[in-house]
Scaffold this active site. Sequence first.
Site, short mmCIF file in Angstrom:
data_model
loop_
_atom_site.label_atom_id
_atom_site.label_comp_id
_atom_site.label_asym_id
_atom_site.label_seq_id
_atom_site.Cartn_x
_atom_site.Cartn_y
_atom_site.Cartn_z
CG ASP A 1 -2.04 1.15 1.16
OD1 ASP A 1 -2.58 1.43 2.40
OD2 ASP A 1 -2.10 1.39 -0.02
CE LYS B 1 -0.75 3.40 -3.90
NZ LYS B 1 -0.73 2.62 -2.79
CG ASP C 1 -5.37 -0.28 -1.35
OD1 ASP C 1 -4.99 0.91 -0.47
OD2 ASP C 1 -6.55 -0.67 -1.87
CG ASN C 2 -4.35 2.08 -3.81
OD1 ASN C 2 -3.67 2.09 -2.67
ND2 ASN C 2 -5.53 2.82 -3.32
CD GLU D 1 -8.31 5.00 -0.27
OE1 GLU D 1 -8.60 3.73 -0.87
OE2 GLU D 1 -7.03 5.34 -0.24
O1 LIG Z 1 3.61 5.30 1.19
C1 LIG Z 1 4.19 6.08 0.50
N1 LIG Z 1 3.22 7.12 -0.05
C2 LIG Z 1 1.75 6.70 0.19
C3 LIG Z 1 1.27 5.66 -0.84
N2 LIG Z 1 0.00 5.53 -0.90
C4 LIG Z 1 -0.70 6.13 -1.97
O2 LIG Z 1 0.14 6.94 -2.83
C5 LIG Z 1 -2.13 6.15 -2.05
C6 LIG Z 1 -2.80 7.16 -3.07
C7 LIG Z 1 -4.24 7.35 -2.96
C8 LIG Z 1 -4.86 8.29 -3.96
C9 LIG Z 1 -6.09 8.14 -4.65
C10 LIG Z 1 -6.40 9.10 -5.33
C11 LIG Z 1 -5.92 10.31 -5.17
F1 LIG Z 1 -6.60 11.20 -5.94
C12 LIG Z 1 -4.89 10.56 -4.39
C13 LIG Z 1 -4.21 9.53 -3.85
C14 LIG Z 1 -4.97 6.26 -2.38
C15 LIG Z 1 -4.47 5.26 -1.71
O3 LIG Z 1 -4.87 4.21 -0.97
C16 LIG Z 1 -3.14 5.08 -1.79
O4 LIG Z 1 -2.29 4.21 -0.79
C17 LIG Z 1 5.50 6.57 0.25
C18 LIG Z 1 5.91 7.59 0.22
C19 LIG Z 1 7.42 7.60 -0.15
O5 LIG Z 1 7.83 8.87 0.17
N3 LIG Z 1 8.03 6.62 -0.35
C20 LIG Z 1 7.43 5.38 -0.51
N4 LIG Z 1 6.16 5.24 -0.15
MG LIG Z 2 -3.77 2.51 -0.75
#
Ligand SMILES: O=C(NCCNC(=O)c1cc(-c2ccc(F)cc2)cc(O)c1O)c1cc(O)ncn1
Ligand SMILES: [Mg+2]
Length: 214
Positions: free
Chosen positions: A141, A144, A169-170, A199
């Site tokens: 999660d 992506k 997820d996603n 979500e």
């Molecule tokens: O975990 C790290 N970022 C959040 C990942 N999760 C998402 O980006 C995420 C985004 C969305 C989302 C959906 C629609 C929209 F319009 C905008 C965002 C939904 C979700 O359910 C997610 O899970 C991360 C940071 C980093 O610096 N290095 C490594 N990993």
């Molecule tokens: Mg997610």
Amino acid sequence: TQSTQPQRILGAVQKNATRGDPRSVVKAIDQYCRNKEWAMNVGDEKGCILDSVVSEVNPSTVLELGTYCGYSTVRIASLLPPNAKLFTLEFNPHNAVIARQVIAWAGVEDKVQLIEGASGDWIPKMKEHYGVKTFDLVFLDHWKDRYLPDTKLLEECGLLRKGSVLLADNVIFPGAPEYLEYIRGNQRYESCFFKSHLEYTKALDGLEKSVFLG
Ligand SMILES: O=C(NCCNC(=O)c1cc(-c2ccc(F)cc2)cc(O)c1O)c1cc(O)ncn1
Ligand SMILES: [Mg+2]
């Protein structure tokens, strides 16, 4: 000074959830994010699918990639048998500070090891640093475009065994097309898609469950 979204989510937990009651923490976050401000938690609809997979796998060792505020961390930990361990990786130090407090409020800190850092750096160290043999369940999660490289890394590091389950997820929104193409076309995995919604919205999304065949 301005508060951050993770701080506001923690505030909602401390205001509305009962200490030591993980389900009340999950409910408080869902109510806040549905009624006050959207946040990227797996949420209640996809969360029920997550719950069913966790219950089916009944894992002893879980890896979560992408903690954020700890919503799914608490959700998973609340379903784990005693002595089971959930390792959760969070890149963003501020998110980690908040997640630790949400996890503590829920009273599941004994089952959770939150690791701050990049998944690509930490996956190769899990065996030597934490004595992990293999993961029974991996919940993807995080970023992506890290789903595929990190899955390959898990394979290369021998962290998957016959029957290990990956739950991503996603896979529709924001989407993980390279991951889906790889995992669905790979004979070493048996995959299925659980159709759901992003979500707290009506947008289409879903979870991809893949069993590693060894
Ligand atoms: O975990 C790290 N970022 C959040 C990942 N999760 C998402 O980006 C995420 C985004 C969305 C989302 C959906 C629609 C929209 F319009 C905008 C965002 C939904 C979700 O359910 C997610 O899970 C991360 C940071 C980093 O610096 N290095 C490594 N990993
Ligand atoms: Mg997610």
